[in-house]
Structure formats: structure tokens, C-alpha cells
Scaffold this active site. Structure first.
Site, PDB file in Angstrom:
ATOM      1  N   LYS A  24      15.949  55.219  35.582  1.00 54.99           N
ATOM      2  CA  LYS A  24      15.110  56.324  36.055  1.00 54.99           C
ATOM      3  C   LYS A  24      15.884  57.649  36.087  1.00 54.99           C
ATOM      4  O   LYS A  24      15.335  58.699  35.797  1.00 54.99           O
ATOM      5  CB  LYS A  24      14.479  55.975  37.405  1.00 54.99           C
ATOM      6  CG  LYS A  24      15.248  56.315  38.641  1.00 54.99           C
ATOM      7  CD  LYS A  24      14.440  56.025  39.899  1.00 54.99           C
ATOM      8  CE  LYS A  24      15.337  55.936  41.109  1.00 54.99           C
ATOM      9  NZ  LYS A  24      15.838  57.191  41.633  1.00 54.99           N
TER      10      LYS A  24
ATOM     11  N   ARG B  36      14.692  45.176  39.669  1.00 49.66           N
ATOM     12  CA  ARG B  36      14.042  46.384  39.157  1.00 49.66           C
ATOM     13  C   ARG B  36      14.672  46.818  37.824  1.00 49.66           C
ATOM     14  O   ARG B  36      15.882  46.944  37.715  1.00 49.66           O
ATOM     15  CB  ARG B  36      14.126  47.504  40.194  1.00 49.66           C
ATOM     16  CG  ARG B  36      13.269  47.205  41.417  1.00 49.66           C
ATOM     17  CD  ARG B  36      13.420  48.250  42.477  1.00 49.66           C
ATOM     18  NE  ARG B  36      14.762  48.278  43.024  1.00 49.66           N
ATOM     19  CZ  ARG B  36      15.163  49.127  43.968  1.00 49.66           C
ATOM     20  NH1 ARG B  36      14.314  50.000  44.451  1.00 49.66           N
ATOM     21  NH2 ARG B  36      16.391  49.095  44.411  1.00 49.66           N
TER      22      ARG B  36
ATOM     23  N   LEU C 124      32.818  49.528  29.816  1.00 55.76           N
ATOM     24  CA  LEU C 124      32.811  49.372  28.357  1.00 55.76           C
ATOM     25  C   LEU C 124      32.439  47.943  27.989  1.00 55.76           C
ATOM     26  O   LEU C 124      32.890  47.431  26.965  1.00 55.76           O
ATOM     27  CB  LEU C 124      34.192  49.733  27.787  1.00 55.76           C
ATOM     28  CG  LEU C 124      34.510  51.230  27.685  1.00 55.76           C
ATOM     29  CD1 LEU C 124      35.908  51.444  27.119  1.00 55.76           C
ATOM     30  CD2 LEU C 124      33.490  51.977  26.816  1.00 55.76           C
TER      31      LEU C 124
ATOM     32  N   LYS D  58      25.674  64.455  40.737  1.00 58.80           N
ATOM     33  CA  LYS D  58      25.093  63.109  40.770  1.00 58.80           C
ATOM     34  C   LYS D  58      24.402  62.773  39.443  1.00 58.80           C
ATOM     35  O   LYS D  58      24.618  61.708  38.857  1.00 58.80           O
ATOM     36  CB  LYS D  58      24.100  63.042  41.939  1.00 58.80           C
ATOM     37  CG  LYS D  58      23.291  61.791  42.006  1.00 58.80           C
ATOM     38  CD  LYS D  58      24.116  60.586  42.382  1.00 58.80           C
ATOM     39  CE  LYS D  58      23.270  59.340  42.307  1.00 58.80           C
ATOM     40  NZ  LYS D  58      23.955  58.141  42.641  1.00 58.80           N
TER      41      LYS D  58
ATOM     42  N   CYS E  41      18.649  52.714  39.276  1.00 62.14           N
ATOM     43  CA  CYS E  41      19.248  54.049  39.142  1.00 62.14           C
ATOM     44  C   CYS E  41      19.306  54.545  37.708  1.00 62.14           C
ATOM     45  O   CYS E  41      18.638  55.519  37.357  1.00 62.14           O
ATOM     46  CB  CYS E  41      20.636  54.047  39.758  1.00 62.14           C
ATOM     47  SG  CYS E  41      20.564  53.977  41.535  1.00 62.14           S
TER      48      CYS E  41
ATOM     49  N   ASN F  60      25.798  59.780  36.764  1.00 66.39           N
ATOM     50  CA  ASN F  60      25.008  58.606  36.358  1.00 66.39           C
ATOM     51  C   ASN F  60      24.684  58.637  34.869  1.00 66.39           C
ATOM     52  O   ASN F  60      24.737  57.614  34.186  1.00 66.39           O
ATOM     53  CB  ASN F  60      23.715  58.524  37.174  1.00 66.39           C
ATOM     54  CG  ASN F  60      23.923  57.762  38.466  1.00 66.39           C
ATOM     55  OD1 ASN F  60      25.042  57.418  38.814  1.00 66.39           O
ATOM     56  ND2 ASN F  60      22.854  57.501  39.183  1.00 66.39           N
TER      57      ASN F  60
ATOM     58  N   ALA G 228      29.914  45.581  26.487  1.00 65.69           N
ATOM     59  CA  ALA G 228      28.674  45.562  25.708  1.00 65.69           C
ATOM     60  C   ALA G 228      27.771  44.460  26.261  1.00 65.69           C
ATOM     61  O   ALA G 228      28.250  43.474  26.816  1.00 65.69           O
ATOM     62  CB  ALA G 228      29.001  45.295  24.244  1.00 65.69           C
TER      63      ALA G 228
END
Ligand code: UDX
Length: 433
Positions: free
Chosen positions: A263, A327, A250, A204, A260, A208, A252
């Protein structure tokens, strides 16, 4: 099967709903009373396509129920999913206090064998930590197993991603637990990786962080494209045909946001550090992402001059389309910085204005996209909602004081904007002046 999901955030709610839809008896539990009351009435705490219908259907069919009482949920289930929040501490490490609290509740409640699954992104060894907490606090000699089953769903497509995942990762050393997990997932067609708990936890984090790095990489290429007079869209297209690279992720822009990537990148840097590895590449991923927002503010200043007392229209606030989630949205830094420089902001977002109100002060939130254009000296695109692609550019131009668009998501075709008489600035492409 009897399933419980503790924590009904994005991951928990999608997990509970999908397992109910697949025919299981599911209880979702959350300490937030208001949220549970609303869920039982079919009112969703988040905007997520398809979620409401699925929740309503499964409540009606009595396969899905919600409660404030974790103990009821824990007693009900054969498999307990821990989906509570894992927020960052000030130093970037993951705060596991909610996971630990649930582990204690599980220890004091279970009377028969349970599989305890953690789905949130957590540091390596969290599975072992949960196991130790339960072992140390369990009253009778009850058997249980801990499984890591990381979730890869994206906001905005949470239900689809949970129904049709690209892979299922099961981390456990127990044959009994892995058999139960296989049975639970038997209706979902996807490659299944069965491994040890630590490897599952690392899959995981690695996934990410790799995706965040891909975004920072293309944002760095965009900066070079601007300096070299090239077009990052074409560069990304040319790279993407190579199957080893792939064309997704990809785009930009103004950097990744959401709850997610920012952090998780910080947490993985800390995890690596705790094992004695200085993850310099990931530090660069984070720093490029931070620079990208600052660079966008500089771009606005270059296009507009001093923003003091100037009316700026803003389309899009959410960290990405199809969500109301604010967030770590790049829009927060960008708009606060412009306000600090004296700009007057009129903004519109199809879903996120409610949540934006608590994060951004003194912003005039408008009823429709064209309202933000009235007398604006520049129009910013901060989230690429589909409905913005359909807007009437002639009308926008006629409403604005100066026809300047600064597009943080490369949503428009520079050629078209030139034809329509705009000055147009985007990311990693030549300015239209
Ligand atoms: C992410 C992961 O994709 C998911 O697997 C994990 O479970 C949770 O984190 P999510 O936060 O919902 O999901 O958003 P995602 O669609 O991945 O986008 C993250 C951010 O990257 C957004 O701010 C988006 O605008 C940005 N992004 C994405 C880019 O800037 N360019 C891209 O090419 C892709």
C-alpha cells in the site's frame, strides 16, 4: 510522562506497550470494543513475540490501560499518538478518514497544551491537515503542536524494533514539542533526526519504497539468473559485501506482501503524481512484484503440468515468518490461482491459518506440516518459517506421491535436495531435475 495512543493496531500497540515499559503512564484507545476487552484481560489481538508478557506486566504495574473512549485517552495525555489505520482507497491513495476523525475528537476535547503526534505512514502534508482540522474546530484558545514521528517497526519484531530503533525521526517546527519528544525518547539510544514535518513524512515513504525497490531489484536479478544459469543467492552475497549496498533485503522470493509495502508503494506513486512527478521507478517496483507471483504460478505449472485435480501441499501462508498477518500475502494470489486451475490444496502455517480461513475458501488446513505432504504431487514453500527448515526430508519424500518441491523462499539447499532424491525448483537458481 502521560501518553495516549489512539488506535491499537501493530504500531499503536507496540508504541503504547514500549512507552509504558519505559515508565510512562500510557492509555491505549481503540473503537473496537472486543479488542479492548481482550487486551484488558491480557489476550493479544495479534501474534507478536514478547508482546503479551510486556502488556501483562505493564497492566499489573498500572502503567498501561486500554479504553474504548478516545476522549478519556485524549484528556489523560501530554502527548497523544495517532496510530489509527490509514488504509488504501481503490485508486491507491491513502484514506485519511480515521486520522481526520481523531483530529476532530482531539479538537473538541483538549483543554490544555498537547503534543499531537502522527506515527502512521501518511501522505506528505497530513501533519498540516491535522493541524488545520484542530485549529478550525477547537473551542477555546488552547495551544497545541503537531509532530510527525514515523514508525519503522517490522511485524514479527515489533517490540524489539520499538525498543531499539535504528533511528528516531521527529518532524516539527515547535521547540516546545521537540523538547517534549526528546524527553520521551531520552531512554532510547538511537540517532535522532529533528526536521520539519514534511521531511519527516517523506523519510517514511522514501524508506519503505526504497526497501520495496531493493526486493523487486533482486527479484528481477533472480529472473536474469534463471535465464543465464546463475545463482541469485551467490549474486546477492557478492553484492551484499559492498557496504554501500548491504546484505539485508536481498532475498529473492515470491515478492513482498504485508500491510505496509504494497500500500505504501502505491500511495507514494500517487503522492508523487499529486506533485506532478511521474515516479516510474516505483511503478516498476510494483509491477515486478506483481509479476513475481504470476511467475511463481508458471513455475509450478512447468514443474507439475496441469494442476487440475492434483493435490498440492503448501507450507506457509503468512506474508512472512513470525506473524499471523495474511494481508496482501503472496500466498493468497498463488493459491487462488491454483484453485482456479483445479488444484486441491492442503496447507499448514504455524500461526496464520486462523486469519487465512477468512481469505481462502475450500482449502484443507492441516494440523501439522507433514499432513500437507500426504499424497501430494508437489510441495510449495510460501513462507520461510524456521520450523520448516528442521523438517525431516526423508519423511516428506516418503509421504508424497511425487517428490517435487517448489520453493518460493529459497529455503533449502539445492544440493541437499538433489541428494535426497527430490525434483527441486526455487527462485533464481538452477532447477534440480
Ligand atoms: C515493513 C518495513 O520493514 C517497516 O520498516 C515498516 O514500518 C513497515 O513495513 P513489515 O511489513 O513488517 O515491515 O515486513 P518486512 O520484514 O519489511 O518484509 C516485507 C515483505 O518483504 C515480506 O513479504 C517479506 O517476505 C518480503 N521480503 C523481505 C523479501 O521478499 N525479501 C527480502 O529480502 C526481505
Amino acid at each position: 510522562m502521560k501518553i495516549s495512543v489512539i488506535g491499537t493496531g501493530y504500531v499503536g500497540l507496540a508504541t503504547a506497550t514500549v512507552f509504558a515499559e519505559l515508565g510512562n503512564e500510557v492509555i491505549g484507545a481503540d473503537i473496537d470494543k472486543e479488542k479492548i476487552e481482550k487486551l484488558n484481560k491480557g489476550i493479544m489481538p495479534i501474534y507478536e513475540p514478547g508482546l503479551k508478557e510486556l502488556v501483562e506486566r505493564n497492566i499489573k504495574k498500572k502503567r498501561l490501560a486500554f479504553t474504548n473512549d478516545n476522549k478519556t485517552a485524549i484528556e489523560h495525555a501530554d502527548i497523544i499518538f495517532i496510530c489509527v489505520g490509514t488504509p488504501p482507497k481503490d485508486n491507491g491513495e491513502t484514506d485519511l478518514k480515521y486520522v481526520e476523525k481523531v483530529a476532530l475528537e482531539i479538537a473538541s476535547t483538549i483543554k490544555s497544551y498537547k503534543v499531537i503526534v502522527h506515527k502512521s505512514t501518511v501522505p506528505v502534508e497530513t501533519g498540516e491537515k491535522v493541524k488545520k482540522i484542530i485549529e478550525a474546530n477547537i473551542k477555546k484558545n488552547v495551544d497545541f503542536d503537531v509532530v510527525s514521528n514515523p514508525e519503522f517497526l517490522r511485524e514479527g519484531s515489533a517490540i524489539k524494533d520499538t525498543m531499539e530503533p535504528e533511528r528516531i525521526v521527529i518532524g516539527t517546527d515547535s521547540k516546545r514539542a521537540s523538547e517534549m519528544m526528546k524527553k520521551l525518547y531520552s531512554q532510547i539510544k538511537a540517532p535522532m533526526i529533528i526536521t520539519d514535518v514534511r521531511s519527516a513524512e517523506l523519510i517514511k515513504h522514501a524508506s519503505n519504497s526504497f526497501l520495496a525497490t531493493k526486493i523487486s531489484f533482486i527479484n528481477a536479478i533472480a529472473r536474469i539468473c534463471e535465464l543465464a544459469g546463475a545463482d541469485v543467492g551467490k549474486v546477492a552475497e557478492g553484492m551484499g559485501y559492498d557496504k554501500r549496498i548491504g546484505s539485508s533485503f536481498l532475498n529473492a522470493g515470491i515478492g513482498y506482501g504485508g500491510f505496509c509495502f504494497p500500500k505504501d508503494v502505491q500511495a507514494f506513486i500517487k503522492i508523487a503524481e499529486s506533485y506532478g512527478y511521474d515516479f516510474q521507478m516505483l511503478k516498476a517496483t510494483h509491477s515486478i512484484n506483481e509479476q513475481q507471483k504470476k511467475f511463481f504460478v508458471e513455475k509450478i505449472k512447468k514443474a507439475l503440468g496441469n494442476p487440475n485435480n492434483k493435490k498440492i501441499g503448501v507450507l506457509g501462508l503468512a506474508f512472512k515468518p513470525n506473524t499471523d498477518d495474511m494481508r496482501f500475502a503472496p500466498s493468497v494470489y498463488i493459491l487462488q490461482e491454483l484453485q482456479r486451475l483445479g488444484a486441491i490444496i492442503n496447507a499448514y502455517d504455524p500461526e496464520a491459518m486462523g486469519k487465512a480461513k477468512s481469505l481462502l475458501n475450500s482449502i484443507n488446513f492441516c494440523k501439522e506440516p507433514y499432513d500437507v505432504c500426504i499424497n501430494a504431487e508437489a510441495l510449495l514453500i510460501l513462507t520461510e518459517w524456521n520450523e520448516f527448515k528442521e523438517l525431516d526430508l526423508e519423511k516428506i519424500k516418503s509421504l508424497m506421491k511425487h517428490p517435487i518441491i517448489i520453493d518460493g523462499r529459497n529455503m533449502y539447499d539445492p544440493k541437499l535436495l538433489r541428494e535426497k532424491g527430490f525434483r527441486y525448483f526455487s527462485i533464481g537458481r538452477k532447477d534440480v531435475v
